[in-house]
Design an enzyme around this catalytic site. Sequence first.
Site, PDB file in Angstrom:
ATOM      1  N   CYS A   2       0.859  -1.182   0.000  1.00 18.72           N
ATOM      2  CA  CYS A   2       0.000   0.000   0.000  1.00 18.72           C
ATOM      3  C   CYS A   2       0.894   1.231   0.000  1.00 18.72           C
ATOM      4  CB  CYS A   2      -0.901   0.028   1.226  1.00 18.72           C
ATOM      5  SG  CYS A   2      -2.108  -1.318   1.305  1.00 18.72           S
ATOM      6  N   ARG A  50      -4.666   1.942  -1.232  1.00 17.30           N
ATOM      7  CA  ARG A  50      -4.838   0.589  -0.705  1.00 17.30           C
ATOM      8  C   ARG A  50      -4.724  -0.492  -1.764  1.00 17.30           C
ATOM      9  NH1 ARG A  50     -10.505  -1.802   1.670  1.00 17.30           N
ATOM     10  NH2 ARG A  50      -9.721  -3.780   2.493  1.00 17.30           N
ATOM     11  N   LEU A  51      -3.931  -1.506  -1.434  1.00 15.44           N
ATOM     12  CA  LEU A  51      -3.931  -2.761  -2.174  1.00 15.44           C
ATOM     13  C   LEU A  51      -4.588  -3.777  -1.254  1.00 15.44           C
ATOM     14  CD1 LEU A  51      -3.027  -4.446  -4.654  1.00 15.44           C
ATOM     15  CD2 LEU A  51      -0.940  -4.976  -3.385  1.00 15.44           C
ATOM     16  N   SER A  52      -5.772  -4.232  -1.592  1.00 14.14           N
ATOM     17  CA  SER A  52      -6.525  -5.134  -0.726  1.00 14.14           C
ATOM     18  C   SER A  52      -5.926  -6.535  -0.784  1.00 14.14           C
ATOM     19  CB  SER A  52      -7.990  -5.184  -1.163  1.00 14.14           C
ATOM     20  OG  SER A  52      -8.556  -3.890  -1.126  1.00 14.14           O
ATOM     21  N   ILE A  54      -5.712  -8.922   2.720  1.00 13.65           N
ATOM     22  CA  ILE A  54      -6.350  -9.762   3.740  1.00 13.65           C
ATOM     23  C   ILE A  54      -7.855  -9.554   3.746  1.00 13.65           C
ATOM     24  CG2 ILE A  54      -6.513 -10.206   6.218  1.00 13.65           C
ATOM     25  CD1 ILE A  54      -3.557  -9.594   6.443  1.00 13.65           C
ATOM     26  N   ASN A  76       0.718   0.470   6.000  1.00 14.03           N
ATOM     27  CA  ASN A  76       1.195  -0.319   4.866  1.00 14.03           C
ATOM     28  C   ASN A  76       1.886  -1.541   5.431  1.00 14.03           C
ATOM     29  OD1 ASN A  76       2.311  -1.309   2.440  1.00 14.03           O
ATOM     30  ND2 ASN A  76       4.129  -0.004   2.667  1.00 14.03           N
ATOM     31  N   ASP A 101      -6.201  -7.013   9.508  1.00 12.21           N
ATOM     32  CA  ASP A 101      -5.122  -6.802  10.475  1.00 12.21           C
ATOM     33  C   ASP A 101      -4.997  -5.324  10.840  1.00 12.21           C
ATOM     34  OD1 ASP A 101      -4.189  -6.134   7.923  1.00 12.21           O
ATOM     35  OD2 ASP A 101      -2.156  -6.855   8.287  1.00 12.21           O
TER      36      ASP A 101
END
Length: 207
Positions: A2, A50-52, A54, A76, A101
């Site tokens: 992220c 954001r990189l999704s 979890i 991140n 998380d």
Amino acid sequence: MCGINGVLHLQSQKKVDERILTKMRDSLEHRGPDDKGLFIENNLGLGHRRLSVIDVSLAGHQPFLSDDGRYVMVYNGEIYNFKAFYTELRNNGFDIKTSSDTEVLLKLFQLYGTKMLHRLNGMFAFAIWDKKEKKLTVVRDRMGVKPLYYSFYNETFYFASEQKALFTAGVPLKIAKDGMEEYVFNRFVAGENTLYENIKKFYPDTF
């Protein structure tokens, strides 16, 4: 992966410019194409791309606010053992509302502050704003896996996952003489220094 960024004007009466904060954030779009967010409170601004991974739902949107609204976090990384804290958090009165998380990390900070860092198994860089105390805490993981750069320029503290976001904010892009010499000799710049003047990197395990 992220992207996080932030601005804190040391003069508390100076307001964060949303356009600048947005430009910083979106210079990191390649780090997080799935979602984006901003938080601004007077002289403090936080941005997130954001990189999704979890939790791919909207529940993991950042900046992430604590249930009581006191804390705001951009993060991140990945905490591998985050589920191991569920029982402990519930026993201390916290509800777990997501499968992220991110939520666990912020609740641990609420409960223990930075004393919980040694218990985390993972890689991370994050910043948490305490609205009540007007305090910004910025953290990088023990091994320095996740990058984090900062600059103090014109009475303002800037930070970001990549240096180019700092340049986007107006920090001058100027090669440091010592940095160039070290880079040519070693192919990297050691310690907290970088190739550029006015830009430093957080040491691993710093906050």
